[in-house]
Design a protein around this motif. Structure first.
Motif, PDB file in Angstrom:
ATOM      1  N   ALA A 131      16.350  -2.985   2.217  1.00 18.03           N
ATOM      2  CA  ALA A 131      16.704  -2.210   3.405  1.00 18.03           C
ATOM      3  C   ALA A 131      15.691  -1.110   3.699  1.00 18.03           C
ATOM      4  CB  ALA A 131      18.104  -1.615   3.239  1.00 18.03           C
ATOM      5  N   THR A 132      15.200  -0.431   2.656  1.00 16.71           N
ATOM      6  CA  THR A 132      14.226   0.639   2.871  1.00 16.71           C
ATOM      7  C   THR A 132      12.932   0.089   3.453  1.00 16.71           C
ATOM      8  OG1 THR A 132      15.150   1.906   1.036  1.00 16.71           O
ATOM      9  CG2 THR A 132      12.946   2.518   1.772  1.00 16.71           C
TER      10      THR A 132
ATOM     11  N   VAL B 171      20.211   7.446   1.595  1.00 15.11           N
ATOM     12  CA  VAL B 171      20.334   8.319   0.423  1.00 15.11           C
ATOM     13  C   VAL B 171      21.316   9.469   0.659  1.00 15.11           C
ATOM     14  CG1 VAL B 171      18.091   7.776  -0.536  1.00 15.11           C
ATOM     15  CG2 VAL B 171      18.262   9.590   1.172  1.00 15.11           C
ATOM     16  N   ARG B 172      22.059   9.405   1.757  1.00 13.36           N
ATOM     17  CA  ARG B 172      23.097  10.397   2.024  1.00 13.36           C
ATOM     18  C   ARG B 172      24.439   9.684   2.135  1.00 13.36           C
ATOM     19  NH1 ARG B 172      19.579  12.608   6.286  1.00 13.36           N
ATOM     20  NH2 ARG B 172      21.046  11.685   7.763  1.00 13.36           N
TER      21      ARG B 172
ATOM     22  N   SER C 291      11.400   7.555  -3.687  1.00 14.35           N
ATOM     23  CA  SER C 291      10.189   8.355  -3.476  1.00 14.35           C
ATOM     24  C   SER C 291       9.669   8.191  -2.056  1.00 14.35           C
ATOM     25  CB  SER C 291       9.108   7.954  -4.473  1.00 14.35           C
ATOM     26  OG  SER C 291       9.530   8.153  -5.794  1.00 14.35           O
ATOM     27  N   ARG C 292       9.743   6.990  -1.549  1.00 18.38           N
ATOM     28  CA  ARG C 292       9.220   6.746  -0.192  1.00 18.38           C
ATOM     29  C   ARG C 292      10.126   7.328   0.882  1.00 18.38           C
ATOM     30  NH1 ARG C 292       6.920   0.616  -1.248  1.00 18.38           N
ATOM     31  NH2 ARG C 292       6.168   1.152  -3.337  1.00 18.38           N
TER      32      ARG C 292
ATOM     33  N   PRO D 236       0.807  -1.230   0.000  1.00 20.69           N
ATOM     34  CA  PRO D 236       0.000   0.000   0.000  1.00 20.69           C
ATOM     35  C   PRO D 236       0.838   1.276   0.000  1.00 20.69           C
ATOM     36  CG  PRO D 236      -0.046  -1.029   2.168  1.00 20.69           C
ATOM     37  CD  PRO D 236       0.638  -1.995   1.246  1.00 20.69           C
ATOM     38  N   GLN D 237       2.129   1.157   0.253  1.00 22.16           N
ATOM     39  CA  GLN D 237       2.993   2.340   0.212  1.00 22.16           C
ATOM     40  C   GLN D 237       3.161   2.885  -1.201  1.00 22.16           C
ATOM     41  OE1 GLN D 237       6.548   0.698   1.939  1.00 22.16           O
ATOM     42  NE2 GLN D 237       5.947   1.174   4.030  1.00 22.16           N
ATOM     43  N   VAL D 238       2.742   2.122  -2.222  1.00 17.76           N
ATOM     44  CA  VAL D 238       2.880   2.611  -3.595  1.00 17.76           C
ATOM     45  C   VAL D 238       2.103   3.904  -3.804  1.00 17.76           C
ATOM     46  CG1 VAL D 238       3.309   0.328  -4.572  1.00 17.76           C
ATOM     47  CG2 VAL D 238       0.969   1.180  -4.444  1.00 17.76           C
TER      48      VAL D 238
END
Length: 538
Positions: free
Chosen positions: A198-199, A213-214, A148-149, A138-140
């Motif tokens: 991992a995300t 992302v850093r 994006s998430r 459902p995170q889509v």
């Protein structure tokens, strides 16, 4: 309830000689008396030792030391049952119950994908998968890809908590459907294993994935101690354990760890390449000694997303395409076509390349139209400022509209195939492979994947057809094995520590290789005879 492609069999047990991670023991307790005095903790230890289930435990405190379990034992003392059932997780007592509940011992393995979430209910006693349920993540609704998430966790008010709630609610809906299908109480589910990139795992645990992302692109954790279900709001036995399998590095998560376990790549003595096809594509190479891994954001095209007429592999989805003097399609279910899924779009593009309709640069070649049979020529149409090739005409589709492969769709697959091809090349640069390489295509999509089509579009560069085998949802299979066997869970920890991670973006010449790999191999075709030859550049 959807049943995804799999390596496991719903009717065949997993065969292994290892110690079960979850066990039950039915005890006839000898309650302490004034003359024969000992603690209830010692009573349980003695009873288990008498059955040989605590022989390696040095003291009662090692096997029963959780206050919640001791409180439940205290409650049972009010009735002093003649028989009680003890549930062990490894060598730890996690539950005590009145009566004989030995036959009620279940666990669930979860594979949390960026696009699809799968739950597999396992009867621990028989070591069989007895029900499978899959749902769209459902995170889509907040982003099709992990980047994006991750952005949504910062840009939306309550973004991290909201994304976490979405996936937890999804898992609980899956649990509800699994229990209904098998006719069991969720109270008899004593353990769950969780695999995911991992995300996804960070979001499940409500831990910010922003460090991914850093620079230097690191995960917050690699290993996680077993959790109580309440900590992640899972509706299973409150005394149970939630085991999050270990991540490998940044964007290579526990789903890759589980996949490596499933195909025994960590103990392989022969060269093996594992390619896990999904929204994120992970690749692991072993030369028979060391393990190397990389990850690339392939995007959701394999799930039918970002494809104009794309859809998931469900009823009405086109899964296969054959182009001769006309077009034949294979469709899931006894229904008219509704759209095209990931395996279908790859097969369609491979057929278009073989027919000379799509050239090496990926462009639809309108100039070949006059050389095509009439039934193919009429399928080339220009719409919305781009060429498309119609697979199913409007009169034959469930939607009343053409189902086509567009120029933009081809570009999406070019990006995906270049990402995978480039990642494989960089892994192969790490170690000289002297023997023939075995290639395992993993992921639910990988099981339906047409290997010949992958070779034609140049996704699997230089590999022989007979060296490539689909292995289905390897991440799910690995999560099941880790749920069933203590030694398999331990191997997961070793795999995560053993793999050498390769950051593709940091590799010299990455951009040049990626751009070069966008092109499709040249396929020589004799239009006069209709003969198709092997791609000359694969």
């Amino acid at each position: 309830m959807n049943e995804p492609d799999q390596m496991y069999n719903l009717f065949e047990p997993f065969v292994d000689e290892g110690l079960s991670l979850l066990r039950k023991a039915v005890l006839v307790p000898e309650y302490p008396t004034v003359d024969n005095h000992y603690s209830l903790q010692e009573m349980i230890w003695q009873a288990l030792s008498a059955q040989g289930m605590a022989a390696s435990i040095a003291s009662s405190s090692e096997i029963l030391n959780d206050p919640k379990t001791l409180r439940r034992l205290s409650e049972l003392m009010e009735i002093k049952p003649e028989v009680m059932t003890i549930t062990l997780f490894g060598n730890q007592v996690i539950a005590v119950e009145a009566g004989n509940t030995a036959n009620e011992l279940f666990g669930v393995a979860f594979d949390i994908g960026t696009t699809t979430v799968v739950g597999m209910l396992v009867d621990i006693n028989t070591k069989k998968v007895i029900a499978v349920c899959s749902k769209t993540n459902p995170q889509v609704s907040l982003g099709a890809d992990v980047i994006s998430r991750i952005q949504a966790t910062h840009e939306l008010l309550g973004g991290l908590e909201g994304l976490s709630q979405l996936i937890r609610q999804c898992l609980n809906r899956i649990l509800e459907e699994l229990c209904a299908a098998a006719g069991i109480s969720p109270n008899y589910i004593y353990a769950t294993t969780v695999a995911g990139n991992a995300t996804m795992v960070h979001l499940f645990l409500e831990i910010s994935p922003s460090t991914l992302v850093r620079k230097p692109y690191t995960a917050l954790f690699k290993h996680m101690a077993p959790l109580c279900p309440a900590e992640v709001e899972l509706a299973v036995n409150p005394a149970g354990k939630v085991v999050v399998l270990p991540n490998i590095a940044s964007f290579i998560g526990s789903d890759t760890t589980a996949a490596v376990l499933a195909v025994d790549q960590d103990v392989s003595t022969v060269p093996m390449l594992l390619v896990d096809l999904g929204t994120n594509c992970e690749m692991v190479l072993t030369d028979g000694d060391k393990l190397y891994a990389c990850s690339t954001a392939a995007g959701p095209a394999f799930e039918g997303a970002h494809i104009r007429d794309g859809m998931r592999a469900a009823a009405g989805a086109i899964t296969g395409v054959t182009i001769t003097d006309d077009v034949q399609v294979e469709v899931i279910g006894d229904t008219k076509p509704t759209g095209i899924c990931g395996s279908g779009i790859v097969k369609a593009i491979a057929e278009l390349i073989k027919a000379g309709i799509v050239g090496p640069a990926g462009r639809i070649n309108r100039s070949t139209a006059q050389m095509l049979p009439p039934n193919l020529e009429r399928r080339l149409k220009r719409k919305d400022n781009q060429w498309e090739f119609v697979l199913v005409e409007a009169k034959d589709s469930a939607t009343g509209a053409d189902i086509s492969v567009t120029q933009a769709d081809i570009r999406q697959i070019q990006l995906v195939k270049s990402s995978i091809c480039t990642g494989i090349q960089f892994l192969l640069d790490r170690t000289p492979i002297q023997k023939e390489l075995q290639v395992c295509l993993a992921g639910a999509f990988g099981n339906d994947f047409d290997v010949d089509s992958a070779i034609i579009i140049g996704m699997l560069p230089g590999f022989k057809r007979d060296s490539i085998r689909p292995v289905g949802n390897a991440a799910g299979t690995g999560a099941i094995k880790a749920l069933l066997f203590a030694d398999k869970l331990q191997r997961c920890n070793c795999i995560a520590d053993k793999v050498d991670y390769v950051e593709l973006a940091a590799q010299p010449n990455f951009q040049n290789k990626f751009l070069a790999n966008l092109s499709f191999p040249v396929v020589k075709r004799d239009l006069a005879s209709g003969g198709v030859f092997t791609p000359s550049e694969v």
